[in-house]
Design a protein around this motif. Sequence first.
Motif, PDB file in Angstrom:
ATOM      1  N   ASN A 124      43.052  54.844  61.032  1.00 58.18           N
ATOM      2  CA  ASN A 124      44.226  54.123  60.537  1.00 58.18           C
ATOM      3  C   ASN A 124      43.933  53.206  59.352  1.00 58.18           C
ATOM      4  OD1 ASN A 124      42.711  52.187  61.809  1.00 58.18           O
ATOM      5  ND2 ASN A 124      44.441  51.251  62.932  1.00 58.18           N
TER       6      ASN A 124
ATOM      7  N   ARG B  48      46.685  51.102  56.963  1.00 56.13           N
ATOM      8  CA  ARG B  48      46.677  49.628  56.942  1.00 56.13           C
ATOM      9  C   ARG B  48      46.533  49.109  55.520  1.00 56.13           C
ATOM     10  NH1 ARG B  48      41.986  47.919  60.740  1.00 56.13           N
ATOM     11  NH2 ARG B  48      42.625  45.843  60.007  1.00 56.13           N
TER      12      ARG B  48
ATOM     13  N   ASN C  92      49.865  49.647  53.677  1.00 61.35           N
ATOM     14  CA  ASN C  92      50.906  48.721  54.112  1.00 61.35           C
ATOM     15  C   ASN C  92      50.657  47.305  53.616  1.00 61.35           C
ATOM     16  OD1 ASN C  92      52.193  50.800  55.473  1.00 61.35           O
ATOM     17  ND2 ASN C  92      51.149  50.377  57.413  1.00 61.35           N
ATOM     18  N   THR C  93      49.382  46.936  53.515  1.00 58.86           N
ATOM     19  CA  THR C  93      49.042  45.573  53.108  1.00 58.86           C
ATOM     20  C   THR C  93      49.253  45.345  51.617  1.00 58.86           C
ATOM     21  OG1 THR C  93      47.376  45.493  54.871  1.00 58.86           O
ATOM     22  CG2 THR C  93      47.213  43.819  53.124  1.00 58.86           C
TER      23      THR C  93
END
Length: 668
Positions: free
Chosen positions: A556, A560, A563-564
């Motif tokens: 993942n 991550r 998305n960050t």
Amino acid sequence: MSVKHLCIVILVFVFSCSPKALIPQETLQDNTPKPLLIIGNEEVFSEEFLHILSKSREFQTMDEKLTSEEFEKNLALFINFKLKVKEAENLGLDKVEEFDREFEMFKEDLIKPFLIKNSLQEGELMKAYNRMQEVVKASHILLQFPNNASREDSIAVFRMAEKLKKEAEAGADFNELAAKYSDDPSAKENKGSLGYFTALQMVYQFEDAAFSLNPGEISSPVLTNFGYHIIKLEDRKPNPGEIKVSHILVRTQAGDPVSEERALRKIGDIYTELQKPESIWEEVCQAYSEDLGTKNTGGNLPWIGVGAVLPDFERVAFALTEEGEISPPVKTLYGFHIIRLEDKKPIAPYEEMEAAIKSKILRDSRSGLIQSQVLAMQKSKFGFVENEALIEEVKKVYTENQKNNIQEIVSQKQLLDSALFTINAKPKTVADFFGFTKADRQNVRITGEGYFKSWFDKFIEVSLNEAEEADLLANNDDYRLLIKEYRDGILLFSLMNEKVWQKALEDSLGQQNFFAENIERYQWKERVNALIVKMGKDESAPAVKKFLSDKKLLPNLQDRLENTFLDKDPLAFTMEEGIYELEAHPVLKKADPTKTFQDLKIDGKVVFLVLGEKVPAGPKKFEETRGKVIQDFQEYLEKDMVRILKKNYIIRINEDEKQRVFETVVNR
């Protein structure tokens, strides 16, 4: 060029790149040509080998000559090529319908530069371009024929034209004569004046006559489809090229003095407005121009040349000399214009205009004249002799009978084997003509001269074209070799497609067996699971580095990271994740494989790496390398085919001829 066409060219010329053969022929001439090779029972002459070699070399200087190694390599390639062509012929690939269709398509294109028609067409193209270096100004008087004119009517019109010419040469005002006698509807307004024009803007006969005159001269009556013209040349000067202008238009209503007065006042006010330093052309144009098609684009018109627009507009537009210069108002049939010069350019080079000139010539009467000249030259060159009495007899049968029983009537008259004409002393019979009309391979437009004449003219044309092609094959080495290389190229393509390419693609079991037998070729070197982040914006690098520095490569992690950062700034960086060979990857080969996280500077850009588990060296799975397996399998099939062909066909090399070619093309 189609993909297949390209493949054929590449197959034949794997060691060639230029279409010009420049072998110094005098060094290779021999009264009795000797074969370079004999494959089976077929002789292969050195001219064919040299023709292919000459695609990439001229051999006239030491720099262009081959090394001994290159010569031997090219000869070996040539032998393999001829072996494959020989096998294709023995398999009957030159007898199938697809081959005939492909070969005919190529021949149509290949023969064009060699034909009489091409040289005549090139001459007309160049003549038109040379005429386009000038513009001429002329006036004319047109005398049209009455409807359903008889021969006597035509003679009367011609005599009237001669009479008017004599009057003009005796001092009568040419333009007044045009206003009084010309059948050109515009003559009442322009008194026969056509303004300036250049080549390809008038019908050919008119252009030809006008360009043959000196200023002040009057032509003899010139016959065109419109009637008889008498032309007076008034001026000739260099072609100014093309100009790009914009305009503001105020329209008038024809025959309405009030409308014209109002338009004249309006265009005068617009012109006054444009003289103010603060005025902007585009704004004035948008506010006042009545040309709806251009008012919102600054009044911009396409590039125009002499003779392309109304004479009054043209005269004023071409008188402008400086970019941005604005003309006083000028009146045309549409209304009043103010014209601004945007740009100008000279007449384009011949290479740029050739296609456009050719398109125009093929659409006007010149194409018919060219074809007439072609037929005349072919008839002279190939000994064309007509049997006029027989032609008239067959024509009479067509005229007096229905088409469906003509052949039976001609057969009863025992004329089927009679020669309608001969070409190079070879007869074309009545039976040949009937066969031609029934073959349905020609698109023949039936003219007013009738069915027989239309088809017979096409029969003559096709027969002469066939004679010209046969003559080229017999006597033009360049054409003969070019045709042969494309013929052999099509056969080579067909053989390779059938025996190598498609076979390798479709034989899944063969692929698997080849893969298993050659597994040593398909091995992974040491690999590593890696996430590679290439920064697009350096200002984001510190935050991304901080985020990644303590992370392990988990499934993942990429989500991550996206998305960050990328939700806020999609251009901050790009990512790629996968299993890569350390030595082969352009980024990983510069990394330290012992570190889980590291940052690098590659080509001035920051790159972050997160490394996961290492994958030891080992064999690839078939699915991972299927494309490479198929490619290698094709190479194997081709080599195996050549090996078998060399067993099946005896190859004899003429060492004396080989040495003679060697001495010509090898740098020693």
